[in-house]
Design a protein around this motif. Structure first.
Motif, PDB file in Angstrom:
ATOM      1  N   THR A 331       0.760  -1.400  -0.026  1.00  0.00           N
ATOM      2  CA  THR A 331       0.014  -0.007   0.084  1.00  0.00           C
ATOM      3  C   THR A 331       0.834   1.312   0.098  1.00  0.00           C
ATOM      4  N   SER A 332       0.512   2.514  -0.207  1.00  0.00           N
ATOM      5  CA  SER A 332       0.937   3.931  -0.009  1.00  0.00           C
ATOM      6  C   SER A 332       0.984   4.235   1.394  1.00  0.00           C
ATOM      7  N   VAL A 333       2.000   5.301   1.633  1.00  0.00           N
ATOM      8  CA  VAL A 333       1.902   5.855   3.101  1.00  0.00           C
ATOM      9  C   VAL A 333       0.682   6.697   3.466  1.00  0.00           C
ATOM     10  N   LYS A 352       5.022  -0.330   2.575  1.00  0.00           N
ATOM     11  CA  LYS A 352       4.567   0.994   2.099  1.00  0.00           C
ATOM     12  C   LYS A 352       5.299   1.864   1.166  1.00  0.00           C
ATOM     13  N   THR A 353       4.739   2.454   0.261  1.00  0.00           N
ATOM     14  CA  THR A 353       5.569   3.158  -0.581  1.00  0.00           C
ATOM     15  C   THR A 353       4.992   4.785  -0.687  1.00  0.00           C
ATOM     16  N   LEU A 354       5.735   5.178  -1.551  1.00  0.00           N
ATOM     17  CA  LEU A 354       5.030   6.734  -1.998  1.00  0.00           C
ATOM     18  C   LEU A 354       3.926   6.575  -2.716  1.00  0.00           C
ATOM     19  N   THR A 355       3.059   7.558  -2.793  1.00  0.00           N
ATOM     20  CA  THR A 355       1.892   7.426  -3.782  1.00  0.00           C
ATOM     21  C   THR A 355       1.974   7.144  -5.013  1.00  0.00           C
ATOM     22  N   GLY A 356       1.100   6.700  -5.688  1.00  0.00           N
ATOM     23  CA  GLY A 356       1.237   6.567  -7.284  1.00  0.00           C
ATOM     24  C   GLY A 356       1.822   5.056  -7.595  1.00  0.00           C
ATOM     25  N   PHE A 357       1.081   4.561  -8.571  1.00  0.00           N
ATOM     26  CA  PHE A 357       1.216   3.117  -8.837  1.00  0.00           C
ATOM     27  C   PHE A 357       2.743   2.837  -9.640  1.00  0.00           C
ATOM     28  N   PHE A 376       1.909 -12.896  -3.543  1.00  0.00           N
ATOM     29  CA  PHE A 376       1.087 -11.729  -3.779  1.00  0.00           C
ATOM     30  C   PHE A 376      -0.278 -11.906  -3.262  1.00  0.00           C
ATOM     31  N   CYS A 377      -0.839 -10.887  -2.292  1.00  0.00           N
ATOM     32  CA  CYS A 377      -2.223 -10.876  -2.180  1.00  0.00           C
ATOM     33  C   CYS A 377      -3.008  -9.550  -2.720  1.00  0.00           C
ATOM     34  N   LEU A 378      -2.277  -8.259  -2.349  1.00  0.00           N
ATOM     35  CA  LEU A 378      -2.963  -7.103  -2.934  1.00  0.00           C
ATOM     36  C   LEU A 378      -2.087  -5.956  -2.936  1.00  0.00           C
ATOM     37  N   CYS A 379      -2.188  -5.050  -3.803  1.00  0.00           N
ATOM     38  CA  CYS A 379      -1.386  -3.953  -4.022  1.00  0.00           C
ATOM     39  C   CYS A 379      -2.690  -2.604  -4.228  1.00  0.00           C
ATOM     40  N   TYR A 380      -2.529  -1.797  -3.226  1.00  0.00           N
ATOM     41  CA  TYR A 380      -3.711  -0.670  -3.455  1.00  0.00           C
ATOM     42  C   TYR A 380      -3.546   0.688  -2.909  1.00  0.00           C
ATOM     43  N   ARG A 501      -0.526  16.680   1.152  1.00  0.00           N
ATOM     44  CA  ARG A 501       0.141  16.371  -0.089  1.00  0.00           C
ATOM     45  C   ARG A 501      -0.236  17.089  -1.067  1.00  0.00           C
ATOM     46  N   PRO A 502       0.393  17.886  -1.860  1.00  0.00           N
ATOM     47  CA  PRO A 502       0.154  18.762  -2.891  1.00  0.00           C
ATOM     48  C   PRO A 502       0.103  17.612  -4.087  1.00  0.00           C
ATOM     49  N   SER A 503      -1.087  17.695  -5.039  1.00  0.00           N
ATOM     50  CA  SER A 503      -1.129  17.044  -5.996  1.00  0.00           C
ATOM     51  C   SER A 503      -0.077  16.777  -7.194  1.00  0.00           C
ATOM     52  N   GLY A 504       0.315  15.595  -7.741  1.00  0.00           N
ATOM     53  CA  GLY A 504       1.198  15.845  -8.936  1.00  0.00           C
ATOM     54  C   GLY A 504       0.761  16.301 -10.171  1.00  0.00           C
ATOM     55  N   THR A 505      -0.553  16.189 -10.316  1.00  0.00           N
ATOM     56  CA  THR A 505      -1.055  16.549 -11.561  1.00  0.00           C
ATOM     57  C   THR A 505      -2.225  17.646 -11.683  1.00  0.00           C
ATOM     58  N   GLU A 506      -2.694  18.027 -10.447  1.00  0.00           N
ATOM     59  CA  GLU A 506      -3.448  19.398 -10.533  1.00  0.00           C
ATOM     60  C   GLU A 506      -3.111  20.214  -9.309  1.00  0.00           C
TER      61      GLU A 506
END
Length: 539
Positions: A331-333, A352-357, A376-380, A501-506
């Motif tokens: 998952t993400s943080v 846990k990773t940074l946001t985004g796939f 592998f069970c789940l990534c989300y 968190r500021p959006s990376g696209t908007e």
């Protein structure tokens, strides 16, 4: 160059008379707004409003990105690409322009004949062993938006190094020169068209059990999901109803101005149909069908589940049924910390990773290579994006739809609903109230204003909020976290936390808030109060 200078260059050098005619009709305010900056490439692609000008998505900026990608590919001896497009206004046109620019640069192109979902673009990229995948979509945004996602040959969004390299190329390219060159294009046998057979292969998974009894309403929200979801559900014994007004692709999104399945407003039409048909569950995919939203009938009311809640259900179900000693979830943080407790309950690994796939998919792939595909069970992540299969690692609303229906069917046989299932999870693992929302900024300097807000919070260290102590602050831009640097801040209290968190696209600042308490009503009340204080703090 200032706005007027850039505008005049466009007006005098562009060969397309229709575009020049539109430029001539621009007002001074439109010129100032649309030529005030240059569109930026980042977060595996670009996204923006479909207007003329250097800082919007249009024929010229699409060609500019296509030339950037072609140059990158030439520099790395890459030779072929898959191109896919959704139902949005201009998506097909942009896909054709992108393919022409690639072909002019000797890149072979496999392009879909029909609009198709993002998961299918990812599947085709890996299936055809393409060097790169290109998806024309603005995901869940309103009708005036469009964008482009870029994938590597493993079906994962391109990594930071690739993004930076393409971005440097992008910033040096003359978009007018590239656009004008498209006039010279002649079909040079470098384009191959992908038909429905690819979609049929993608959804060929069949569970040969008896016909299911679950009553389903599914809506593609006038996006790309209908064909694949219909095939996949029918192949697995499910039948469903779909609102006629939302069945077919329509980039105007007339019945749902904001086709985002994170929000209950996107379900207005499908809830009416569910009431008429006494449906047990409603599933919606966003326009490019890489994410899902879920509404379930419980105690004669239709209840919207959050992205985190669907994640809890998927995680619990998959972990319960996976006996691998190294089973894991990614998952993400910014995902609810309740997933920590669920994984602990099942003695599962959690990463846990940074946001985004790009980050999530890369970690999931690494873990499969280390622990085995069966682990592998789940990534989300909480914004309704789920990977439920171990064959590729970008979010997939098609197969997530099948899984949530399978779980709901099994529960119905026990006279239970997905809400009952959630309550069982809370009984075993505790309860966390999760709230996420965004503060949007508008105007020419919207991104600058957003950045100033986050910088102000960095300078003025927060020690208390709503009479509760902040015991720890993590600045992911500067602190050592074991992850790549990213511009957001996490504040942690005794039984709560929130992330800005500021959006990376908007131009919007995202807020993620979590409050833990076994008393559900108290946790919800405290979380709502705290969330209002956080918004005041930002503004």
């Amino acid at each position: 160059m200032n706005s007027n200078e850039k505008y005049n260059v466009w007006k005098t050098k562009i060969k397309d008379k229709k575009i020049v005619a539109k430029l001539n009709k621009m007002t001074e305010d439109e010129i100032k707004n649309n030529f005030s900056s240059n569109l930026e490439f980042g977060t595996a692609g670009m996204r923006g409003t479909m207007e003329l000008g250097t800082n919007n998505i249009n024929e010229l900026t699409v060609c500019k990105l296509a030339k950037s990608v072609a140059t990158y590919m030439q520099n790395h001896m890459l030779k072929n690409a898959v191109i896919c497009f959704d139902t949005r206004l201009n998506s097909k046109k942009f896909a054709n322009l992108f393919s022409k620019v690639l072909c002019l640069n000797k890149i072979k192109v496999n392009i879909f004949k029909h609009y198709a979902p993002t998961p299918l673009c990812v599947y085709a990229t890996t299936k055809l062993k393409s060097d790169i995948g290109v998806m024309i979509t603005a995901s869940h945004n309103q009708k005036n938006y469009n964008g482009i996602k870029i994938y590597a040959n493993d079906g994962i969004q391109i990594n930071d190094a690739t993004q930076q390299e393409i971005s440097k190329i992008f910033n040096k390219i003359d978009e007018i020169e590239v656009f004008n060159s498209v006039y010279k294009f002649k079909n040079n046998n470098l384009i191959t068209y992908i038909d429905r057979q690819m979609e049929d292969e993608f959804v060929s998974f069949v569970n040969k059990t008896k016909v299911k009894n679950l009553k389903i309403v599914y809506t593609p929200l006038n996006g790309t999901g209908y064909y694949c979801v219909k095939k996949l559900l029918n192949n697995n014994g499910f039948k469903f109803k779909v609102p006629k007004s939302q069945k077919n692709g329509n980039g105007y999104f007339k019945t749902c101005s904001y086709p985002n399945p994170e929000f209950v407003e996107a379900f207005n039409v499908s809830i009416n149909l569910a009431k008429k048909t006494n449906a047990d569950i409603i599933v919606a995919t966003d326009p490019d069908a890489d994410r899902i939203g879920v509404v379930v009938k419980h105690n004669n009311s239709y209840v919207k589940l959050t992205g985190n809640e669907v994640g809890y259900i998927f995680a619990d179900y998959k972990l319960k049924n996976n006996k691998d000693k190294d089973k894991f979830v990614v998952t993400s943080v910014v995902t609810s910390p309740l997933i920590n407790d669920i994984c602990n309950y099942y003695k599962s690994k959690l990463f846990k990773t940074l946001t985004g796939f790009m980050s999530l998919g890369t970690k999931a792939k690494e873990c499969c290579e280390k622990f085995g595909q069966n682990a592998f069970c789940l990534c989300y992540e909480e914004s309704c994006g789920y990977v439920v299969k171990n064959s590729y690692f970008d979010k997939d609303g098609i197969y997530a739809t099948l899984l949530i229906c399978e779980i709901a069917e099994q529960l119905k046989q026990q006279n239970k609903t997905l809400v009952d299932y959630l309550n069982e999870i809370y009984k075993n693992c505790g309860y966390v109230c999760s709230i996420s929302d965004s503060i949007k900024f508008s105007g020419i300097n919207s991104k600058q204003i957003m950045q100033e807000k986050i910088e102000n919070l960095r300078k003025n260290k927060l020690t208390k909020i709503n009479n509760m102590d902040i015991v720890k602050t993590i600045d992911y831009q500067f602190d050592e976290t074991g992850l790549n640097k990213q511009n957001f801040i996490e504040y942690i209290g005794q039984n709560f936390s929130f992330i800005l968190r500021p959006s990376g696209t908007e131009p919007k600042l995202k807020i993620y808030l979590f409050y833990k308490d076994n008393n559900i009503e108290l946790a919800n009340k405290k979380a709502s109060e705290l969330f209002e204080e956080v918004k005041k703090l930002v503004l």
